[in-house]
Design a protein around this motif. Sequence first.
Motif, PDB file in Angstrom:
ATOM      1  N   THR A  69       1.020  -1.224  -0.244  1.00 33.07           N
ATOM      2  CA  THR A  69       0.473  -0.105   0.245  1.00 33.07           C
ATOM      3  C   THR A  69       0.602   1.116  -0.197  1.00 33.07           C
ATOM      4  O   THR A  69       1.637   1.109   0.849  1.00 33.07           O
ATOM      5  CB  THR A  69      -0.791  -0.297   1.152  1.00 33.07           C
ATOM      6  OG1 THR A  69      -1.929  -0.763   1.418  1.00 33.07           O
ATOM      7  CG2 THR A  69      -1.978   1.266   1.130  1.00 33.07           C
ATOM      8  N   ALA A  70       0.767   1.931  -0.972  1.00 32.46           N
ATOM      9  CA  ALA A  70       1.226   3.235  -0.778  1.00 32.46           C
ATOM     10  C   ALA A  70       0.698   4.573   0.008  1.00 32.46           C
ATOM     11  O   ALA A  70      -0.426   4.458   0.810  1.00 32.46           O
ATOM     12  CB  ALA A  70       1.256   4.154  -2.075  1.00 32.46           C
ATOM     13  N   VAL A  71       1.884   4.680   0.849  1.00 32.51           N
ATOM     14  CA  VAL A  71       2.102   6.305   1.896  1.00 32.51           C
ATOM     15  C   VAL A  71       2.615   7.756   1.786  1.00 32.51           C
ATOM     16  O   VAL A  71       3.524   7.028   1.044  1.00 32.51           O
ATOM     17  CB  VAL A  71       2.762   5.126   2.800  1.00 32.51           C
ATOM     18  CG1 VAL A  71       4.737   5.586   3.146  1.00 32.51           C
ATOM     19  CG2 VAL A  71       2.525   6.329   4.192  1.00 32.51           C
ATOM     20  N   ARG A  72       1.740   8.684   1.832  1.00 31.61           N
ATOM     21  CA  ARG A  72       2.456   9.217   1.139  1.00 31.61           C
ATOM     22  C   ARG A  72       2.318  10.302   2.420  1.00 31.61           C
ATOM     23  O   ARG A  72       1.510  10.676   3.969  1.00 31.61           O
ATOM     24  CB  ARG A  72       1.568  10.077   0.077  1.00 31.61           C
ATOM     25  CG  ARG A  72       0.671   8.806  -0.569  1.00 31.61           C
ATOM     26  CD  ARG A  72       0.161   9.921  -2.421  1.00 31.61           C
ATOM     27  NE  ARG A  72       0.100   9.187  -3.030  1.00 31.61           N
ATOM     28  CZ  ARG A  72      -0.001   7.823  -3.347  1.00 31.61           C
ATOM     29  NH1 ARG A  72      -0.887   7.027  -2.176  1.00 31.61           N
ATOM     30  NH2 ARG A  72       0.233   7.508  -4.412  1.00 31.61           N
ATOM     31  N   GLU A  73       2.775  11.318   1.586  1.00 29.86           N
ATOM     32  CA  GLU A  73       2.741  12.521   3.470  1.00 29.86           C
ATOM     33  C   GLU A  73       1.683  13.055   3.714  1.00 29.86           C
ATOM     34  O   GLU A  73       0.305  13.614   2.785  1.00 29.86           O
ATOM     35  CB  GLU A  73       3.651  13.939   2.703  1.00 29.86           C
ATOM     36  CG  GLU A  73       5.526  14.016   2.971  1.00 29.86           C
ATOM     37  CD  GLU A  73       5.789  14.784   2.652  1.00 29.86           C
ATOM     38  OE1 GLU A  73       5.632  16.406   2.576  1.00 29.86           O
ATOM     39  OE2 GLU A  73       7.223  14.957   2.576  1.00 29.86           O
ATOM     40  N   GLY A  74       1.288  13.112   4.917  1.00 28.50           N
ATOM     41  CA  GLY A  74       0.230  13.424   5.527  1.00 28.50           C
ATOM     42  C   GLY A  74      -0.831  12.380   5.859  1.00 28.50           C
ATOM     43  O   GLY A  74      -1.908  12.873   6.311  1.00 28.50           O
ATOM     44  N   ASP A  75      -0.710  11.136   5.403  1.00 32.59           N
ATOM     45  CA  ASP A  75      -1.051   9.681   5.654  1.00 32.59           C
ATOM     46  C   ASP A  75      -1.493   9.672   7.573  1.00 32.59           C
ATOM     47  O   ASP A  75      -0.458  10.002   8.062  1.00 32.59           O
ATOM     48  CB  ASP A  75      -0.727   8.604   5.322  1.00 32.59           C
ATOM     49  CG  ASP A  75      -0.968   9.147   3.680  1.00 32.59           C
ATOM     50  OD1 ASP A  75      -2.172   9.714   2.811  1.00 32.59           O
ATOM     51  OD2 ASP A  75      -0.384   8.163   2.342  1.00 32.59           O
ATOM     52  N   THR A  91       5.394  12.194   8.192  1.00 30.70           N
ATOM     53  CA  THR A  91       5.766  13.610   7.940  1.00 30.70           C
ATOM     54  C   THR A  91       6.567  13.665   6.916  1.00 30.70           C
ATOM     55  O   THR A  91       6.667  14.813   5.788  1.00 30.70           O
ATOM     56  CB  THR A  91       6.245  14.579   8.762  1.00 30.70           C
ATOM     57  OG1 THR A  91       7.204  14.002   9.549  1.00 30.70           O
ATOM     58  CG2 THR A  91       5.286  15.386  10.276  1.00 30.70           C
ATOM     59  N   ARG A  92       7.232  12.155   6.401  1.00 32.48           N
ATOM     60  CA  ARG A  92       8.444  12.606   5.101  1.00 32.48           C
ATOM     61  C   ARG A  92       8.279  10.887   5.306  1.00 32.48           C
ATOM     62  O   ARG A  92       8.440  10.063   5.944  1.00 32.48           O
ATOM     63  CB  ARG A  92       9.717  12.880   6.065  1.00 32.48           C
ATOM     64  CG  ARG A  92      10.935  12.812   5.016  1.00 32.48           C
ATOM     65  CD  ARG A  92      11.559  13.115   5.484  1.00 32.48           C
ATOM     66  NE  ARG A  92      13.249  13.222   4.509  1.00 32.48           N
ATOM     67  CZ  ARG A  92      13.531  14.407   4.518  1.00 32.48           C
ATOM     68  NH1 ARG A  92      13.021  15.758   4.125  1.00 32.48           N
ATOM     69  NH2 ARG A  92      14.611  14.194   3.040  1.00 32.48           N
ATOM     70  N   VAL A  93       8.815  10.457   3.969  1.00 35.43           N
ATOM     71  CA  VAL A  93       8.427   9.274   3.361  1.00 35.43           C
ATOM     72  C   VAL A  93       9.862   8.785   3.061  1.00 35.43           C
ATOM     73  O   VAL A  93      11.256   9.580   1.751  1.00 35.43           O
ATOM     74  CB  VAL A  93       7.457   8.958   1.793  1.00 35.43           C
ATOM     75  CG1 VAL A  93       7.386   7.745   1.526  1.00 35.43           C
ATOM     76  CG2 VAL A  93       6.101   9.491   2.274  1.00 35.43           C
ATOM     77  N   ILE A  94      10.274   7.741   3.857  1.00 35.33           N
ATOM     78  CA  ILE A  94      11.600   7.525   3.304  1.00 35.33           C
ATOM     79  C   ILE A  94      11.855   5.800   3.589  1.00 35.33           C
ATOM     80  O   ILE A  94      11.070   5.334   3.457  1.00 35.33           O
ATOM     81  CB  ILE A  94      12.610   7.564   4.723  1.00 35.33           C
ATOM     82  CG1 ILE A  94      12.249   7.298   5.491  1.00 35.33           C
ATOM     83  CG2 ILE A  94      12.851   9.232   4.663  1.00 35.33           C
ATOM     84  CD1 ILE A  94      13.089   7.002   7.030  1.00 35.33           C
ATOM     85  N   ASP A  95      12.865   5.467   2.361  1.00 31.89           N
ATOM     86  CA  ASP A  95      12.781   3.537   2.251  1.00 31.89           C
ATOM     87  C   ASP A  95      14.228   3.590   2.959  1.00 31.89           C
ATOM     88  O   ASP A  95      14.295   1.658   2.725  1.00 31.89           O
ATOM     89  CB  ASP A  95      12.167   3.163   0.660  1.00 31.89           C
ATOM     90  CG  ASP A  95      13.309   4.502   0.266  1.00 31.89           C
ATOM     91  OD1 ASP A  95      14.501   4.783   0.710  1.00 31.89           O
ATOM     92  OD2 ASP A  95      13.557   4.017  -0.754  1.00 31.89           O
ATOM     93  N   LYS A  96      15.181   4.126   3.819  1.00 33.11           N
ATOM     94  CA  LYS A  96      15.975   3.787   4.246  1.00 33.11           C
ATOM     95  C   LYS A  96      16.147   3.194   5.484  1.00 33.11           C
ATOM     96  O   LYS A  96      15.628   4.767   5.918  1.00 33.11           O
ATOM     97  CB  LYS A  96      16.864   3.964   3.486  1.00 33.11           C
ATOM     98  CG  LYS A  96      17.854   3.704   2.286  1.00 33.11           C
ATOM     99  CD  LYS A  96      18.417   2.883   1.446  1.00 33.11           C
ATOM    100  CE  LYS A  96      18.040   3.080  -0.183  1.00 33.11           C
ATOM    101  NZ  LYS A  96      18.496   1.902  -0.535  1.00 33.11           N
ATOM    102  N   ARG A  97      16.410   2.436   5.922  1.00 32.79           N
ATOM    103  CA  ARG A  97      16.200   2.931   7.103  1.00 32.79           C
ATOM    104  C   ARG A  97      17.176   3.807   7.986  1.00 32.79           C
ATOM    105  O   ARG A  97      18.605   3.805   7.635  1.00 32.79           O
ATOM    106  CB  ARG A  97      16.402   1.824   8.273  1.00 32.79           C
ATOM    107  CG  ARG A  97      15.793   1.169   9.413  1.00 32.79           C
ATOM    108  CD  ARG A  97      16.220  -0.509   9.914  1.00 32.79           C
ATOM    109  NE  ARG A  97      16.251  -0.306  11.699  1.00 32.79           N
ATOM    110  CZ  ARG A  97      14.941  -0.449  12.452  1.00 32.79           C
ATOM    111  NH1 ARG A  97      13.562  -0.883  11.806  1.00 32.79           N
ATOM    112  NH2 ARG A  97      14.919  -0.523  13.668  1.00 32.79           N
ATOM    113  N   VAL A  98      17.123   4.101   9.341  1.00 35.87           N
ATOM    114  CA  VAL A  98      17.482   5.578   9.956  1.00 35.87           C
ATOM    115  C   VAL A  98      17.710   4.688  10.898  1.00 35.87           C
ATOM    116  O   VAL A  98      17.216   5.051  11.735  1.00 35.87           O
ATOM    117  CB  VAL A  98      17.445   7.138   9.335  1.00 35.87           C
ATOM    118  CG1 VAL A  98      17.702   6.604   7.596  1.00 35.87           C
ATOM    119  CG2 VAL A  98      16.357   7.095   9.389  1.00 35.87           C
TER     120      VAL A  98
END
Length: 148
Positions: A69-75, A91-98
């Motif tokens: 499922t797609a996740v976007r800012e504001g979801d 508040t920010r979509v990232i895909d790498k673990r930080v």
Amino acid sequence: MNDPEPSTEPAQHDDSAAQSDPRMPPAHTSGRVDRWVWAVRLAKTRADAAQACRGGHVRVNDRPAKPATAVREGDEVQVRLNGVTRVVDVTRVIDKRVGAQVARRCYTDRSPEPTPQPRGAVLRRDKGAGRPTKRDRRQIEQLRREGL
């Protein structure tokens, strides 16, 4: 002939504080919910995040979410793992673990306060008493069922 050429520069993100931090990965417009839950450290592993999605423990904007499922800012994302429900706004979509400090800047936590659990009597056995007998075990289970 005089058509303006489309800009090849990527769209600038308003979050200047995030761009000044070299540890902050680049933001995306959307991403997979299982990857995002894992990347912002709501789940320990990506497999745990995907399993939670398949089990119906992840909701995006009040709808059950599959791992892709797609996740976007504001979801709004609701995640229930290990008996704890977390409600966060993306508040920010990232895909790498930080790191944990950086991950906290990628969401706003709106989780409800956990309800305090009543402290019951602690079941203790005498030191060196050995394993509980079958009768002792039944009594212990009965006390636990009664909530003591």
